[in-house]
Every structure is written in structure tokens, then in C-alpha cells.
Design a protein around this motif. Structure first.
Motif, short mmCIF file in Angstrom:
data_model
loop_
_atom_site.label_atom_id
_atom_site.label_comp_id
_atom_site.label_asym_id
_atom_site.label_seq_id
_atom_site.Cartn_x
_atom_site.Cartn_y
_atom_site.Cartn_z
N VAL A 10 0.84 -1.18 0.00
CA VAL A 10 0.00 0.00 0.00
C VAL A 10 0.88 1.23 0.00
CG1 VAL A 10 -1.87 -1.12 1.21
CG2 VAL A 10 -0.10 -0.02 2.54
N THR A 11 0.39 2.31 -0.59
CA THR A 11 1.14 3.56 -0.55
C THR A 11 0.91 4.23 0.78
OG1 THR A 11 -0.70 4.86 -1.39
CG2 THR A 11 0.74 3.83 -3.03
N LEU A 12 1.75 5.23 1.04
CA LEU A 12 1.59 5.95 2.28
C LEU A 12 0.30 6.74 2.32
CD1 LEU A 12 5.20 7.12 3.02
CD2 LEU A 12 3.97 5.14 3.87
N ALA A 13 -0.32 6.94 1.16
CA ALA A 13 -1.61 7.61 1.16
C ALA A 13 -2.64 6.78 1.91
CB ALA A 13 -2.08 7.85 -0.27
N ALA A 14 -2.44 5.47 1.96
CA ALA A 14 -3.37 4.62 2.68
C ALA A 14 -3.12 4.66 4.17
CB ALA A 14 -3.24 3.18 2.18
N ILE A 15 -1.95 5.20 4.56
CA ILE A 15 -1.63 5.31 5.98
C ILE A 15 -2.16 6.61 6.55
CG2 ILE A 15 0.27 5.38 7.63
CD1 ILE A 15 1.90 3.79 5.59
N ILE A 16 -2.04 7.67 5.79
CA ILE A 16 -2.48 8.98 6.23
C ILE A 16 -3.44 9.55 5.20
CG2 ILE A 16 -1.76 11.36 6.64
CD1 ILE A 16 -1.00 9.49 8.86
N ILE A 17 -4.57 10.01 5.61
CA ILE A 17 -5.52 10.65 4.71
C ILE A 17 -5.36 12.15 4.86
CG2 ILE A 17 -7.95 10.96 4.14
CD1 ILE A 17 -8.47 8.21 5.32
N THR A 43 5.34 6.85 12.12
CA THR A 43 6.68 6.52 12.59
C THR A 43 7.51 5.89 11.47
OG1 THR A 43 5.89 4.40 13.41
CG2 THR A 43 5.91 6.26 14.96
N TYR A 44 8.82 6.00 11.64
CA TYR A 44 9.74 5.53 10.61
C TYR A 44 9.62 4.05 10.34
CZ TYR A 44 12.55 4.49 14.80
OH TYR A 44 12.99 4.03 16.02
N ASP A 45 9.28 3.26 11.36
CA ASP A 45 9.16 1.81 11.16
C ASP A 45 7.97 1.47 10.27
OD1 ASP A 45 7.85 2.81 13.57
OD2 ASP A 45 7.13 0.76 13.85
N VAL A 46 6.95 2.32 10.27
CA VAL A 46 5.78 2.12 9.41
C VAL A 46 6.10 2.54 7.98
CG1 VAL A 46 3.41 2.86 8.96
CG2 VAL A 46 4.14 2.37 11.30
N VAL A 47 6.88 3.61 7.83
CA VAL A 47 7.16 4.14 6.51
C VAL A 47 8.17 3.28 5.75
CG1 VAL A 47 8.01 6.15 5.24
CG2 VAL A 47 6.65 6.48 7.32
N LEU A 48 9.14 2.68 6.44
CA LEU A 48 10.23 1.99 5.76
C LEU A 48 9.78 0.93 4.76
CD1 LEU A 48 13.29 1.54 5.34
CD2 LEU A 48 13.16 -0.18 7.15
N PRO A 49 8.91 -0.02 5.13
CA PRO A 49 8.58 -1.06 4.15
C PRO A 49 7.91 -0.54 2.90
CG PRO A 49 7.24 -1.26 6.15
CD PRO A 49 8.31 -0.27 6.45
N ALA A 50 7.06 0.49 3.04
CA ALA A 50 6.44 1.07 1.85
C ALA A 50 7.49 1.74 0.97
CB ALA A 50 5.36 2.06 2.26
N ALA A 51 8.47 2.40 1.58
CA ALA A 51 9.53 3.05 0.81
C ALA A 51 10.43 2.02 0.13
CB ALA A 51 10.35 3.96 1.73
N ILE A 52 10.68 0.90 0.78
CA ILE A 52 11.46 -0.18 0.15
C ILE A 52 10.71 -0.72 -1.05
CG2 ILE A 52 12.30 -2.54 0.44
CD1 ILE A 52 12.96 -1.87 3.33
N HIS A 53 9.42 -0.96 -0.87
CA HIS A 53 8.60 -1.45 -1.99
C HIS A 53 8.64 -0.46 -3.15
CE1 HIS A 53 5.21 -2.92 -4.34
NE2 HIS A 53 4.64 -1.74 -4.21
N ALA A 54 8.56 0.84 -2.86
CA ALA A 54 8.59 1.86 -3.91
C ALA A 54 9.92 1.83 -4.66
CB ALA A 54 8.36 3.24 -3.30
N THR A 55 11.02 1.59 -3.94
CA THR A 55 12.33 1.50 -4.59
C THR A 55 12.39 0.28 -5.50
OG1 THR A 55 13.40 2.67 -2.75
CG2 THR A 55 14.81 1.30 -4.16
N GLY A 56 11.88 -0.85 -5.03
CA GLY A 56 11.83 -2.03 -5.88
C GLY A 56 10.98 -1.82 -7.12
N THR A 57 9.90 -1.06 -6.96
CA THR A 57 9.01 -0.79 -8.09
C THR A 57 9.71 0.02 -9.16
OG1 THR A 57 7.08 -0.92 -6.64
CG2 THR A 57 6.79 0.22 -8.73
#
Length: 534
Positions: A10-17, A43-57
Motif C-alpha cells: 500500500v502507498t503511504l496515502a493509505a496510511i495517512i488521509i 513513525t519511521y518503522d511504518v514508513v520503511l517497508p512502503a519506501a522499500i517497496h517503492a524503490t523495488g518498483t
């Protein structure tokens, strides 16, 4: 002669509206992502996996143009021509996805880096620094000078100045040094590094593997700069040797795996193979095997051929790049993207393969930068074996592949010239084998090799209509007694004989950051990146 678990997608948009709607100028700023969290509780621990996925994408979805330019894929006859791409007449509206995706991912990684640093989450901060360095390296290699030191500041600086590509590279070396120290000394048991084994969806908190990735990324950048004055190559290599971790090892691919599944599939798969509903994507039908590229795999009797390509109704055949559409070249008749790179919807997404690591080490050894350890021959053959493993070809077939191509320098490090003035083994072998191995796994690296190493560095042979070996780009195939390539587009409208060496800055920069992009002067498709000295 040779014969022919937890889903973080999920994108971070799904984390914060975020509040508000409608377009605004700030949406076009490279300093912020439209998916950016705005709530201080994220928090950074929530953001990291989405950012990793974005880099892989970024790696999985952004390089179809290079796949076609570098001789791997071509447009099938089912689709009308893309005249801008196939005549190389690229515009400021061409290829903006790379720019947007890299800044988008790095904005999120900047959040991880900053918030982790505040809390003492050194493992998180180190990972963020490595991935940000990876993504800025991509931006420099595609666009040249880009916003860096003033970028990612949000509303604090909506019009960042551009930094020189060489200065960015130099600072990325420092960023990687800091990341290595942070990770090496990280205490994973402290609360600030909580859940790193879960949230690190690449190496599950394995410190040694992250350091080896950082070292290998450094080596890649040093290889790009092999002819550049002002880069402290010896100093950087000494730091790598001193930390003692080495480079990515056999079987040690950098893979993103949040737990891809049928409704949240691997990015490459859902872009180039099948949709979530199971039907072929438009990209799967659009992209067929390039006639020159698939022919080269066949020429070398490469067992990876049916892993990189999937036979169509007419078998493992391709189409010339830029050919006007005709019924004979309909997608169903041609070979398409193969299972060795398309894999499955649940497969991990590649960022860097171990095969690339060994080819980078081989070039460093060939150039005399690395003077101990495995020989160039050993490193190249291990790289070949690692490529076979990654795409699912039997590694037991490697000796036969090497034997069949003995003395041919596109496969054999000790190969001899195939004609007067042709290349011998060594560097030509290394770059050729990278071409064979990195098909659809890191095409940017192949485009970089094509731009940075002139064929005249390895050969003097006259090819095609040149009076001598080209001094401005590399040539594949010719040294292996195959046709020189990659072949240029055969589009009837094409008048160019050269593949572009960069992308143009996005139109959004001319619209919303005009003074700073204008300061870069006139930029066209042949304005070189700083490491391209040919």
C-alpha cells in the motif's frame, strides 16, 4: 562458427488521509510526494517497508524503453509505432516516471532517515541512507545534474537548485560510509530498532548483507567513474577493504519481498506479465522479443534463452525494433517476456542481483583495482552461474555453454579476436556477459555501460559504416562473430543512428522550477552525463 507474509504494497496515502482536494502547484514539487504522510504520529518503522517497496518498483517498472533501445525487446506488430521513442526524438514529456518515482521514494526515505535519527533507530537510518543513495544514483545516471542538496525539503524550498552530478556522486560515497557505520554498530535489541526483522523486507535486519550491498553500490558507482578525474577511487576501495565485509556474494540478490500475492503482486509481474485478474497486461502484448537480441542468445546457444523469452506461435522469434506493424508480427506470433524474469505474482522484486556484483568485481579486477582474490575468469564465470541461477536455468549447463563458446570473447575471458582488430577477452567479455545477464533485471546498468565505454577501448575493427571502432559507445555482438548491436530503430521516420545518452528534464521542472532548470543551459538527448567522457 557458432550455430544458430505481510503486505506493505500500500502507498503511504493509505496510511495517512490528507485533508483537501484539487490540484495545486505544490503537487508538482520534487520536494514532496503526493503520498507523503503529514501526521506527526507516523513513525519511521511504518514508513520503511512502503519506501522499500517503492524503490523495488522503480527497478521493476521503469525501464521498458531501455529494454527496447538496448536490443532486448521490441514493439510487437499488434501496436502502432511510438514515433517519439523509435526515432529517439525524446521530449520533456518523455520518461518522467523515473524522475517522479525516484523523488517520491526518496521523500519517504528522508522521513525514515530523519525520524529514525531522532530516536536512535540506527539500523533504520542506515537502510534509508543506502536506498536514497541508490535512487539518487539512478537520477544522476539518467538526467545528469539534478536537485540534491536542496531537494526533499518540502515547503521549505519549493524550487531547489541543481547540483553537479559528480558532486552528488561524491556525497553519495559519504552517505554510504555513514550508513555502513550506522548499520555495523546498530544494536538491534534496542526499542528504536524495533521490528526491524519484519519491516526490513529485503534482508530482515541482516547487518552484514546490508553492508555488502552498500559496498557493491559503491563499486558500481566507481566503475561508472572509471575514467573520471576527481573521484578518489583508491580511497573508496580502501574503505571497502577496511570494513572487511566485501561485496554481495553468490546467492545474495537484493530482493524486495513484503509477501506479494495474487491481489498485490510483484511489480514487474503486474506491469509486464499479467493483471490481478489473470489476463495479459498491455505491456505483455506490446513488448515482444527483439530480433537482434533473441538472435544473439540463439547464436551463443545460451540456455537462458527460454528463460528470458517465452515462445510464441512461431517459436522463439523476434521482430526488428521500429518495424511498422504487420500481421506477421502480431504479438501472438512472437516470443514474449520469459518466465525467468517475469517469474510469478508472488516472486520477490529484484533491486540488484549477485550476478551484477560479480561482473562489477570482474571489471575492477580487470582494471587492476582489485589485486587479490578470485581471478577475472573466476569472477566472470561465477557471474554467469549466478545469472543462470537467478533466471531459473540449470547451473549444470554452464560448463557446456562455456565450452561451446570457447575462444569467443563475448563468453570466454581468454577469447581471441574474431577478425582483424576485433576485441579479445577481458573487458569485452565482462561487458558482453553483463548484457546477457541483466536483461530485464537492471537495464539501466547496460545503458550506462553502452554510454561509458567506447568500443575503441577494446577494438580497432571497422564495423558497419564507421571508419573505425566507435569512440562514443560500446558495441555488442560483433566481437562474438555476430551482428554488431544493439541495432538502431528501423522506423521509416528515424534519421538518427545513435541511441540517446540521457533523458531530458521533465516539463514540470520548466513549469515550476524554471530558473534553476534554465541554469543548466541547453540540454538535449546527447548532452552527456559527467562520467561519459567519450
Amino acid at each position: 562458427m557458432k550455430l544458430k507474509n505481510i503486505i506493505y504494497s500500500v502507498t503511504l496515502a493509505a496510511i495517512i488521509i490528507a485533508a483537501g482536494a484539487g490540484c495545486r502547484k505544490s503537487q508538482f514539487n520534487i520536494n514532496q510526494t503526493q503520498n507523503a504522510p503529514t501526521d506527526s504520529t507516523v513513525t519511521y518503522d511504518v514508513v520503511l517497508p512502503a519506501a522499500i517497496h517503492a524503490t523495488g518498483t522503480i527497478i521493476g517498472t521503469q525501464w521498458a524503453v531501455q529494454q527496447r533501445w538496448l536490443g532486448y525487446w521490441a514493439r510487437s506488430g499488434t501496436y502502432a509505432p511510438n514515433v517519439i521513442e523509435e526515432t529517439y526524438e525524446i521530449t520533456t514529456g518523455f520518461g518522467n516516471g523515473i524522475w517522479n518515482a525516484c523523488y517520491d521514494a526518496n521523500y519517504d526515505l528522508q522521513i525514515v532517515k530523519g525520524k529514525a535519527a531522532q530516536k536512535g533507530g540506527t539500523m533504520y537510518e542506515g537502510i534509508a541512507r543506502i536506498l536514497m543513495s541508490h535512487n539518487f544514483q539512478i537520477l544522476v545516471d539518467v538526467y545528469g545534474n539534478v536537485p540534491y542538496s536542496q531537494a526533499l525539503k518540502g515547503g521549505g524550498n519549493p524550487t531547489p537548485a541543481y547540483d553537479k552530478g559528480i558532486d552528488i556522486y561524491k556525497d553519495l560515497f559519504l552517505q554510504l560510509d555513514t550508513a555502513i557505520d550506522l548499520i555495523k554498530n546498530a544494536n538491534l535489541s534496542v526499542a528504536a530498532n524495533k521490528d526491524i526483522a519484519t519491516n526490513d523486507i529485503i534482508f530482515q535486519g541482516n547487518q552484514a548483507k546490508w553492508i555488502r550491498f552498500a559496498n557493491t553500490l559503491k563499486l558500481r558507482m566507481l566503475i561508472h567513474c572509471y575514467a573520471v578525474a576527481g573521484i578518489d577511487r583508491a580511497g573508496e576501495l580502501a574503505k571497502i577493504a577496511a570494513n572487511g565485509y566485501g561485496y554481495l556474494q553468490a546467492g545474495e540478490d537484493v530482493l524486495v519481498q513484503p509477501g506479494y500475492q495474487s491481489d498485490k503482486p510483484n511489480p514487474f509481474y503486474t506491469t509486464f506479465i499479467n493483471t490481478v485478474s489473470g489476463s495479459k497486461t498491455a505491456n505483455n502484448i506490446y513488448n515482444a522479443a527483439n530480433e537482434w537480441g533473441i538472435g544473439y542468445y540463439d547464436w551463443t546457444a545460451d540456455p537462458r534463452e527460454d528463460r528470458f523469452y517465452k515462445a510464441g506461435d512461431n517459436g522463439l522469434v523476434g521482430v526488428a525494433y521500429g518495424l511498422p506493424p504487420v500481421n506477421d508480427n502480431a504479438a501472438a506470433n512472437l516470443a514474449s517476456i520469459g518466465p525467468g524474469v517475469g517469474k510469478t505474482f508472488s516472486a520477490a522484486q529484484n533491486i540488484m542481483t549477485a550476478a551484477e556484483s560479480f561482473f562489477l568485481q570482474a571489471e575492477a579486477r580487470q582494471r587492476g583495482w582489485i589485486t587479490t582474490g578470485p581471478t577475472v575468469l573466476d569472477l566472470v564465470n561465477t557471474g554467469i552461474t549466478e545469472s543462470f541461477r537467478y533466471v531459473g536455468a540449470s547451473t549444470s549447463a554452464v560448463p557446456g555453454y562455456l565450452s561451446f563458446n570457447a575462444s569467443y570473447p563475448d563468453v570466454d575471458v581468454n577469447g581471441v579476436a574474431q577478425g582483424t582488430g576485433g576485441p579479445v577477452g577481458g573487458l569485452f567479455t565482462i561487458l558482453s556477459q553483463k548484457w546477457f545477464a541483466l536483461n530485464a533485471t537492471n537495464t539501466l546498468e547496460i545503458w550506462t555501460d553502452y554510454r561509458r565505454v567506447p568500443y575503441s577501448e577494446v577494438a580497432t575493427k571497422v564495423i558497419a559504416n564507421n571508419s573505425a571502432a566507435p569512440t562514443d559507445h560500446f558495441v555488442y555482438g560483433d566481437g562474438g562473430a555476430y551482428d554488431p548491436g544493439p541495432t538502431i530503430s528501423v522506423s521509416p521516420q528515424n534519421t538518427s543512428t545513435k541511441i540517446p545518452v540521457r533523458y531530458l528534464y521533465p516539463q514540470s521542472e520548466y513549469n515550476y522550477n524554471p530558473a534553476n532548470v534554465a541554469a543548466e543551459g541547453t540540454v538535449d538527448r546527447y548532452t552527456k552525463i559527467f562520467w561519459d567522457l567519450n
